[in-house]
Scaffold this motif. Structure first.
Motif, short mmCIF file in Angstrom:
data_model
loop_
_atom_site.label_atom_id
_atom_site.label_comp_id
_atom_site.label_asym_id
_atom_site.label_seq_id
_atom_site.Cartn_x
_atom_site.Cartn_y
_atom_site.Cartn_z
N UNK A 120 30.22 14.55 71.27
CA UNK A 120 30.27 16.00 70.92
C UNK A 120 28.96 16.62 71.23
N UNK A 121 27.68 16.05 70.88
CA UNK A 121 26.38 16.36 71.20
C UNK A 121 25.60 15.53 72.11
N UNK A 122 24.48 16.51 72.51
CA UNK A 122 23.69 15.69 73.63
C UNK A 122 22.83 14.72 72.72
N UNK A 123 22.71 13.45 73.36
CA UNK A 123 21.90 12.23 72.66
C UNK A 123 23.04 11.81 71.31
N UNK A 124 24.12 12.13 71.36
CA UNK A 124 24.96 11.79 70.38
C UNK A 124 25.50 10.15 70.47
N UNK A 125 24.57 9.45 70.99
CA UNK A 125 24.84 7.85 71.01
C UNK A 125 25.08 7.64 72.60
N UNK A 126 25.14 8.58 73.43
CA UNK A 126 25.47 8.16 75.07
C UNK A 126 24.81 7.19 75.51
N UNK A 127 23.25 7.13 75.31
CA UNK A 127 22.57 5.88 75.91
C UNK A 127 22.96 4.57 75.22
N UNK A 128 23.09 4.38 73.93
CA UNK A 128 23.21 3.34 73.45
C UNK A 128 24.68 2.81 73.73
N UNK A 129 25.73 3.56 73.85
CA UNK A 129 26.88 3.33 74.16
C UNK A 129 27.00 2.89 75.55
N UNK A 130 26.16 3.43 76.55
CA UNK A 130 26.21 2.86 77.74
C UNK A 130 25.61 1.37 77.94
N UNK A 131 24.61 1.20 77.32
CA UNK A 131 23.77 -0.01 77.26
C UNK A 131 24.81 -1.02 76.61
N UNK A 132 25.52 -0.66 75.64
CA UNK A 132 26.41 -1.65 75.17
C UNK A 132 27.66 -1.98 75.89
N UNK A 133 28.16 -1.15 76.81
CA UNK A 133 28.95 -1.29 77.70
C UNK A 133 28.39 -2.34 78.89
N UNK A 134 27.27 -2.13 79.14
CA UNK A 134 26.49 -3.19 80.15
C UNK A 134 26.27 -4.26 79.63
N UNK A 135 25.79 -4.59 78.52
CA UNK A 135 25.76 -5.78 77.60
C UNK A 135 26.91 -6.62 77.89
N UNK A 136 28.00 -6.05 77.68
CA UNK A 136 29.40 -6.64 77.68
C UNK A 136 29.54 -7.14 79.34
N UNK A 137 29.10 -6.41 80.23
CA UNK A 137 29.30 -6.47 81.49
C UNK A 137 28.46 -7.93 81.84
N UNK A 138 27.32 -7.97 81.23
CA UNK A 138 26.33 -9.04 81.72
C UNK A 138 27.15 -10.46 81.16
N UNK A 139 27.77 -10.27 79.80
CA UNK A 139 28.51 -11.50 79.60
C UNK A 139 29.62 -11.96 80.58
#
Length: 199
Positions: A120-139
């Motif tokens: 809903x808002x700028x910086x409302x968790x977007x960067x950490x969400x994407x990083x977590x999605x990529x952490x899963x891809x690393x697995x």
């Protein structure tokens, strides 16, 4: 032909629109594209008073839902999920949690991955969400192809991790041209990299 799977969860429809933009970009880049939504896990009665959520549910509930086989089929995968408290939304996470068997067999590895999110808002968790999605891809053993600042338009949308859409305080803001351009660029880049790896 490079095979691109677009797998996303959307509650109020922004992710559905992002999937359409990415699918068109993938087709324009010469890929065979498969779009699959992650099935809703909430009972419709719990969001009956949210018109956008209800409308998106009704529009997508009878479409093919994502399965692990869609990732196995693909050479490249673009993932999408809205952020909830700086993590991917629960239905998306449930889908990922169900991939254990394919992960154990190595069937999710060596594919090119990128992702988008919304809040809903700028910086409302977007960067950490994407990083977590990529952490899963690393697995998975996946190959992450985040867009970085590989094109001037990324300095406009300002997200090197993927693509992020801001839906606004009332969750009604449509996709901006900057967001659409960023989705198109990321998708083309993912297809190009996957094509080179498979040639």
């Amino acid at each position: 032909m490079t095979k691109l799977a677009i797998i996303y969860y959307s509650a109020t429809g922004h992710g559905t629109e992002m999937a359409k933009v990415a699918a068109a970009a993938g087709q324009a880049a010469g890929a065979e594209v498969r779009v699959r939504h992650v099935a809703e896990t909430a009972d419709p009665s719990t969001f009956a008073e949210n018109p956008a959520w209800t409308a998106n549910y009704e529009a997508t509930k009878d479409l093919p839902a994502a399965t692990g086989d869609d990732i196995v089929w693909a050479d490249a995968v673009i993932l999408g999920a809205p952020t909830r408290y700086s993590t991917p939304a629960a239905p998306y996470q449930t889908f990922i949690n169900g991939l254990g068997g394919l992960w154990a067999e190595g069937k999710l590895a060596n594919k090119v991955y990128a992702a988008w999110t919304s809040s809903q808002t700028l910086h409302g968790g977007q960067e950490t969400t994407l990083q977590q999605m990529y952490q899963q891809v690393m697995h998975f053993g996946g190959i992450i192809a985040a867009p970085g600042y590989t094109d001037g338009l990324k300095f406009v949308d300002g997200n090197p991790y993927g693509v992020g859409h801001v839906t606004g305080a009332n969750n009604t803001d449509e996709l901006s041209d900057a967001t659409k351009n960023a989705l198109e660029h990321m998708t083309k880049r993912v297809v190009d990299i996957a094509t080179k790896l498979n040639s």
